[in-house]
Design a protein around this motif. Structure first.
Motif, PDB file in Angstrom:
ATOM      1  N   GLU A  99       0.825  -1.212   0.000  1.00 16.89           N
ATOM      2  CA  GLU A  99       0.000   0.000   0.000  1.00 16.89           C
ATOM      3  C   GLU A  99       0.856   1.257   0.000  1.00 16.89           C
ATOM      4  O   GLU A  99       0.583   2.210  -0.737  1.00 16.89           O
ATOM      5  CB  GLU A  99      -0.921  -0.008   1.227  1.00 16.89           C
ATOM      6  N   ARG A 100       1.933   1.263   0.792  1.00  9.57           N
ATOM      7  CA  ARG A 100       2.769   2.458   0.874  1.00  9.57           C
ATOM      8  C   ARG A 100       3.594   2.655  -0.400  1.00  9.57           C
ATOM      9  O   ARG A 100       3.836   3.785  -0.823  1.00  9.57           O
ATOM     10  CB  ARG A 100       3.682   2.371   2.098  1.00  9.57           C
ATOM     11  N   VAL A 101       4.042   1.555  -0.994  1.00 12.46           N
ATOM     12  CA  VAL A 101       4.792   1.665  -2.246  1.00 12.46           C
ATOM     13  C   VAL A 101       3.913   2.249  -3.340  1.00 12.46           C
ATOM     14  O   VAL A 101       4.330   3.146  -4.082  1.00 12.46           O
ATOM     15  CB  VAL A 101       5.350   0.289  -2.665  1.00 12.46           C
ATOM     16  N   ARG A 102       2.685   1.761  -3.432  1.00 13.24           N
ATOM     17  CA  ARG A 102       1.786   2.261  -4.481  1.00 13.24           C
ATOM     18  C   ARG A 102       1.386   3.705  -4.195  1.00 13.24           C
ATOM     19  O   ARG A 102       1.186   4.508  -5.126  1.00 13.24           O
ATOM     20  CB  ARG A 102       0.570   1.344  -4.605  1.00 13.24           C
ATOM     21  N   TRP A 103       1.264   4.061  -2.926  1.00 16.07           N
ATOM     22  CA  TRP A 103       0.997   5.463  -2.577  1.00 16.07           C
ATOM     23  C   TRP A 103       2.150   6.350  -3.048  1.00 16.07           C
ATOM     24  O   TRP A 103       1.942   7.436  -3.614  1.00 16.07           O
ATOM     25  CB  TRP A 103       0.817   5.603  -1.064  1.00 16.07           C
ATOM     26  N   GLY A 104       3.390   5.892  -2.816  1.00 16.75           N
ATOM     27  CA  GLY A 104       4.549   6.663  -3.245  1.00 16.75           C
ATOM     28  C   GLY A 104       4.594   6.835  -4.748  1.00 16.75           C
ATOM     29  O   GLY A 104       4.916   7.928  -5.265  1.00 16.75           O
ATOM     30  N   LEU A 105       4.250   5.775  -5.460  1.00 13.30           N
ATOM     31  CA  LEU A 105       4.212   5.857  -6.924  1.00 13.30           C
ATOM     32  C   LEU A 105       3.139   6.837  -7.393  1.00 13.30           C
ATOM     33  O   LEU A 105       3.364   7.638  -8.301  1.00 13.30           O
ATOM     34  CB  LEU A 105       3.945   4.468  -7.516  1.00 13.30           C
ATOM     35  N   ASP A 106       1.969   6.779  -6.781  1.00 18.85           N
ATOM     36  CA  ASP A 106       0.879   7.694  -7.153  1.00 18.85           C
ATOM     37  C   ASP A 106       1.291   9.139  -6.919  1.00 18.85           C
ATOM     38  O   ASP A 106       0.964  10.037  -7.724  1.00 18.85           O
ATOM     39  CB  ASP A 106      -0.384   7.378  -6.351  1.00 18.85           C
ATOM     40  N   LEU A 107       2.017   9.365  -5.809  1.00 17.65           N
ATOM     41  CA  LEU A 107       2.463  10.728  -5.510  1.00 17.65           C
ATOM     42  C   LEU A 107       3.416  11.236  -6.592  1.00 17.65           C
ATOM     43  O   LEU A 107       3.252  12.344  -7.112  1.00 17.65           O
ATOM     44  CB  LEU A 107       3.156  10.756  -4.143  1.00 17.65           C
ATOM     45  N   LEU A 108       4.384  10.424  -6.961  1.00 19.09           N
ATOM     46  CA  LEU A 108       5.380  10.846  -7.944  1.00 19.09           C
ATOM     47  C   LEU A 108       4.833  10.861  -9.359  1.00 19.09           C
ATOM     48  O   LEU A 108       5.428  11.465 -10.253  1.00 19.09           O
ATOM     49  CB  LEU A 108       6.606   9.935  -7.858  1.00 19.09           C
ATOM     50  N   ASP A 109       3.706  10.172  -9.580  1.00 17.14           N
ATOM     51  CA  ASP A 109       3.052  10.196 -10.894  1.00 17.14           C
ATOM     52  C   ASP A 109       2.032  11.322 -11.017  1.00 17.14           C
ATOM     53  O   ASP A 109       1.389  11.473 -12.064  1.00 17.14           O
ATOM     54  CB  ASP A 109       2.367   8.846 -11.169  1.00 17.14           C
ATOM     55  N   ASN A 110       1.872  12.091  -9.925  1.00 13.13           N
ATOM     56  CA  ASN A 110       1.007  13.263  -9.974  1.00 13.13           C
ATOM     57  C   ASN A 110       1.485  14.214 -11.080  1.00 13.13           C
ATOM     58  O   ASN A 110       2.683  14.322 -11.342  1.00 13.13           O
ATOM     59  CB  ASN A 110       1.044  13.967  -8.609  1.00 13.13           C
ATOM     60  N   LYS A 111       0.561  14.889 -11.734  1.00 21.58           N
ATOM     61  CA  LYS A 111       0.919  15.729 -12.872  1.00 21.58           C
ATOM     62  C   LYS A 111       1.978  16.770 -12.520  1.00 21.58           C
ATOM     63  O   LYS A 111       2.911  17.017 -13.293  1.00 21.58           O
ATOM     64  CB  LYS A 111      -0.329  16.419 -13.425  1.00 21.58           C
TER      65      LYS A 111
ATOM     66  N   MET B  77      13.983  27.867  -9.657  1.00 15.28           N
ATOM     67  CA  MET B  77      14.285  27.446  -8.279  1.00 15.28           C
ATOM     68  C   MET B  77      13.165  27.850  -7.325  1.00 15.28           C
ATOM     69  O   MET B  77      12.745  27.068  -6.476  1.00 15.28           O
ATOM     70  CB  MET B  77      15.609  28.051  -7.819  1.00 15.28           C
ATOM     71  N   PHE B  78      12.698  29.092  -7.499  1.00 20.55           N
ATOM     72  CA  PHE B  78      11.632  29.555  -6.607  1.00 20.55           C
ATOM     73  C   PHE B  78      10.351  28.762  -6.807  1.00 20.55           C
ATOM     74  O   PHE B  78       9.683  28.371  -5.841  1.00 20.55           O
ATOM     75  CB  PHE B  78      11.368  31.048  -6.841  1.00 20.55           C
ATOM     76  N   ALA B  79      10.003  28.459  -8.063  1.00 26.37           N
ATOM     77  CA  ALA B  79       8.786  27.687  -8.335  1.00 26.37           C
ATOM     78  C   ALA B  79       8.886  26.275  -7.750  1.00 26.37           C
ATOM     79  O   ALA B  79       7.927  25.751  -7.166  1.00 26.37           O
ATOM     80  CB  ALA B  79       8.550  27.621  -9.849  1.00 26.37           C
ATOM     81  N   ILE B  80      10.047  25.671  -7.889  1.00 27.67           N
ATOM     82  CA  ILE B  80      10.253  24.318  -7.351  1.00 27.67           C
ATOM     83  C   ILE B  80      10.198  24.336  -5.827  1.00 27.67           C
ATOM     84  O   ILE B  80       9.610  23.460  -5.196  1.00 27.67           O
ATOM     85  CB  ILE B  80      11.597  23.750  -7.849  1.00 27.67           C
ATOM     86  N   ASP B  81      10.801  25.372  -5.242  1.00 32.16           N
ATOM     87  CA  ASP B  81      10.821  25.454  -3.781  1.00 32.16           C
ATOM     88  C   ASP B  81       9.420  25.602  -3.220  1.00 32.16           C
ATOM     89  O   ASP B  81       9.082  25.012  -2.185  1.00 32.16           O
ATOM     90  CB  ASP B  81      11.693  26.638  -3.336  1.00 32.16           C
ATOM     91  N   ARG B  82       8.563  26.378  -3.892  1.00 38.09           N
ATOM     92  CA  ARG B  82       7.176  26.524  -3.447  1.00 38.09           C
ATOM     93  C   ARG B  82       6.454  25.178  -3.455  1.00 38.09           C
ATOM     94  O   ARG B  82       5.606  24.913  -2.593  1.00 38.09           O
ATOM     95  CB  ARG B  82       6.427  27.507  -4.356  1.00 38.09           C
ATOM     96  N   LEU B  83       6.793  24.341  -4.414  1.00 32.48           N
ATOM     97  CA  LEU B  83       6.148  23.028  -4.515  1.00 32.48           C
ATOM     98  C   LEU B  83       6.715  22.052  -3.481  1.00 32.48           C
ATOM     99  O   LEU B  83       5.973  21.469  -2.682  1.00 32.48           O
ATOM    100  CB  LEU B  83       6.326  22.460  -5.917  1.00 32.48           C
ATOM    101  N   LEU B  84       8.046  21.901  -3.465  1.00 39.09           N
ATOM    102  CA  LEU B  84       8.666  20.867  -2.624  1.00 39.09           C
ATOM    103  C   LEU B  84       8.608  21.205  -1.139  1.00 39.09           C
ATOM    104  O   LEU B  84       8.372  20.328  -0.307  1.00 39.09           O
ATOM    105  CB  LEU B  84      10.129  20.648  -3.043  1.00 39.09           C
ATOM    106  N   ARG B  85       8.840  22.460  -0.801  1.00 37.56           N
ATOM    107  CA  ARG B  85       8.915  22.814   0.619  1.00 37.56           C
ATOM    108  C   ARG B  85       7.711  23.616   1.080  1.00 37.56           C
ATOM    109  O   ARG B  85       7.715  24.165   2.179  1.00 37.56           O
ATOM    110  CB  ARG B  85      10.193  23.596   0.900  1.00 37.56           C
ATOM    111  N   GLY B  86       6.690  23.644   0.234  1.00 36.24           N
ATOM    112  CA  GLY B  86       5.472  24.331   0.596  1.00 36.24           C
ATOM    113  C   GLY B  86       4.269  23.434   0.410  1.00 36.24           C
ATOM    114  O   GLY B  86       3.872  22.695   1.316  1.00 36.24           O
ATOM    115  N   GLU B  87       3.711  23.441  -0.789  1.00 32.98           N
ATOM    116  CA  GLU B  87       2.489  22.699  -1.065  1.00 32.98           C
ATOM    117  C   GLU B  87       2.624  21.191  -0.835  1.00 32.98           C
ATOM    118  O   GLU B  87       1.717  20.554  -0.311  1.00 32.98           O
ATOM    119  CB  GLU B  87       2.075  22.967  -2.529  1.00 32.98           C
ATOM    120  N   TRP B  88       3.776  20.625  -1.211  1.00 35.75           N
ATOM    121  CA  TRP B  88       3.953  19.167  -1.135  1.00 35.75           C
ATOM    122  C   TRP B  88       4.880  18.733   0.001  1.00 35.75           C
ATOM    123  O   TRP B  88       5.360  17.600   0.008  1.00 35.75           O
ATOM    124  CB  TRP B  88       4.519  18.649  -2.467  1.00 35.75           C
ATOM    125  N   LEU B  89       5.120  19.611   0.950  1.00 39.66           N
ATOM    126  CA  LEU B  89       6.110  19.300   1.990  1.00 39.66           C
ATOM    127  C   LEU B  89       5.736  18.058   2.801  1.00 39.66           C
ATOM    128  O   LEU B  89       6.546  17.137   2.969  1.00 39.66           O
ATOM    129  CB  LEU B  89       6.291  20.494   2.932  1.00 39.66           C
TER     130      LEU B  89
END
Length: 442
Positions: A150-162, A180-192
């Motif tokens: 279940e956790r492996v498939r969850w991880g795959l679904d997360l990384l397959d997100n658009k 860099m700023f756009a990526i940072d907003r995603l990785l350390r903000g919305e998807w943290l």
């Protein structure tokens, strides 16, 4: 409820010691992440007492034993990722933008390295996520029905997100300031938060990979945990995990035959066999690989040993008194109606033979009435075994034989049923010419 043991037991069995070359822990080297090291420490110091939880963990480890998958990333790269994600705060996006602008300005003015370090950590994180997506895809091919599925498939679904897909497909390097700023907003903000959970999964996989490799390279088995049953411990092909080409043995302890009484001459291998058994019990409760061909066991509440009991000069305790106190401590635990594994090697060897005989017989006879516990007891005072055989019907007697090659004793290290008759102490003394050396006139 936690598995009960103490420092004396862990020292007797040489379980812990990350940097000790001959400890059980030292077998599990090669971890990539610091998080996996912390997780390994926790597992080694907190064995499990729930059969379902133990079997769930062994199922995961077994998968990684059977599938030799190379872990993505390296220690340096994972440290960079930890620094990048770990420094994320709850600040607003424009605060992060100001921080990036400040670092960029300092780079341009004074060649400050912080902006370049930031970019390297971000790029390393993206590279790992890209590699990690491919890794999870390979894991998912054969993981159906596994507790980790279940956790492996969850991880795959997360990384397959658009959003992640677009992010990972862009391999342009070096990253521009705006990117860099756009990526940072995603990785350390919305998807943290989900990203932190994903990295926690990879920390666990790091540990699973190492444990699976150790089991595969050493041909260790995984024990089957039972909630209850007549069999307390049944192990086949048991050997010491840290001894190369060790001789293996089979042994069984049941509720009705809960005392395994072991005899044999000194150097016949009694202590090594007892340590091998104790290590197998401990590792089985961790859900880790066991140095055996197969093992099944009823989950126990804990384990205590008395193998290498030291004297205590500061407390004024002799070796014998230290032994007595150790046996007393174990007796108290046994009297509380717990389900324990107890290992006593050469009881009361710090006193004279007569007292040792009387004390070993008395203590073993009393322990025999505690059917909930499993006991392994050794002695070279074979007369104790013969007397127990007359009055104790719940003991299994076995010995490690000595085979004489002329006047030289050799050892098979293979268990035989019964009680030994070996008495070769004087032969060894004579072979070393100790008396002759004392009498020689120089």
């Amino acid at each position: 409820m936690s598995f009960e043991t103490d420092k004396q037991t862990l020292d007797d069995l040489n379980i812990l010691g990350k940097y000790s070359g001959n400890s059980v822990y030292s077998l599990y080297s090669g971890l990539v992440t610091r998080g996996a090291e912390r997780l390994m420490d926790q597992m080694f110091t907190h064995p499990l007492t729930d059969a379902d939880e133990i079997n769930r963990r062994t199922a995961i480890f077994r998968y990684f034993k059977e599938h030799d998958l190379e872990y993505p990333g390296d220690p340096e790269g994972l440290e960079e990722i930890d620094q990048y994600i770990g420094s994320a705060g709850r600040t607003a996006w424009f605060v992060n933008l100001l921080s990036l602008c400040k670092m960029k300005a300092l780079e341009m003015i004074s060649k400050d390295e912080h902006f370049a370090i930031w970019r390297t950590r971000m790029e390393t994180t993206l590279d790992f996520l890209r590699e990690g997506r491919g890794y999870l895809a390979r894991v998912s091919e054969n993981i159906t029905g596994n507790p980790l599925e279940e956790r492996v498939r969850w991880g795959l679904d997360l990384l397959d997100n658009k959003a992640f897909t677009r992010l990972l497909e862009d391999t342009t390097r070096p990253l521009t300031f705006g990117r860099m700023f756009a990526i940072d907003r995603l990785l350390r903000g919305e998807w943290l938060k989900p990203l932190q959970e994903l990295l926690a999964l990879f920390v666990e996989i790091d540990l699973y990979t190492v444990v699976g490799r150790v089991a595969r390279e050493n041909d260790f088995c995984f024990a089957e945990a039972m909630k209850d049953g007549e069999v307390s411990m049944e192990v086949k092909g048991l050997h010491h995990p840290c001894i190369r080409k060790a001789v293996s043995n089979d042994l069984t302890i049941t509720r009705q035959k809960n005392i395994f009484f072991l005899t044999g001459a000194n150097m016949a291998g009694k202590s090594t066999l007892m340590k091998s058994f104790g290590i197998a019990v401990y590792m089985a409760h961790m859900g880790f690989p066991v140095a055996a061909g197969s093992m099944r066991f009823t989950v126990q509440d804990g384990m205590y040993t008395s193998i290498n009991v030291p004297d205590n000069i500061n407390m004024g305790y002799s070796h014998f008194y230290a032994e007595v106190l150790r046996v007393k401590k174990v007796a108290i635990e046994v009297s509380l109606s717990k389900r324990l594994v107890v290992i006593f090697d050469e009881l009361f060897k710090g006193t004279n033979v007569k007292d040792a005989y009387d004390a070993t017989y008395a203590v073993t006879s009393a322990l025999a009435k505690r059917h909930a516990c499993s006991f392994m007891i050794s002695t070279h005072i074979i007369e104790v075994g013969h007397e127990l055989g007359k009055n104790c019907d719940n003991a299994t007697f076995a010995y490690l034989p000595t085979v004489m090659n002329g006047s030289v004793p050799t050892y098979t290290y293979k268990l035989e049923p019964g009680i030994t008759n070996d008495k070769h102490g004087m032969i060894i003394i004579n072979n070393e010419r100790i008396v002759e050396l004392i009498r020689e006139v120089k």
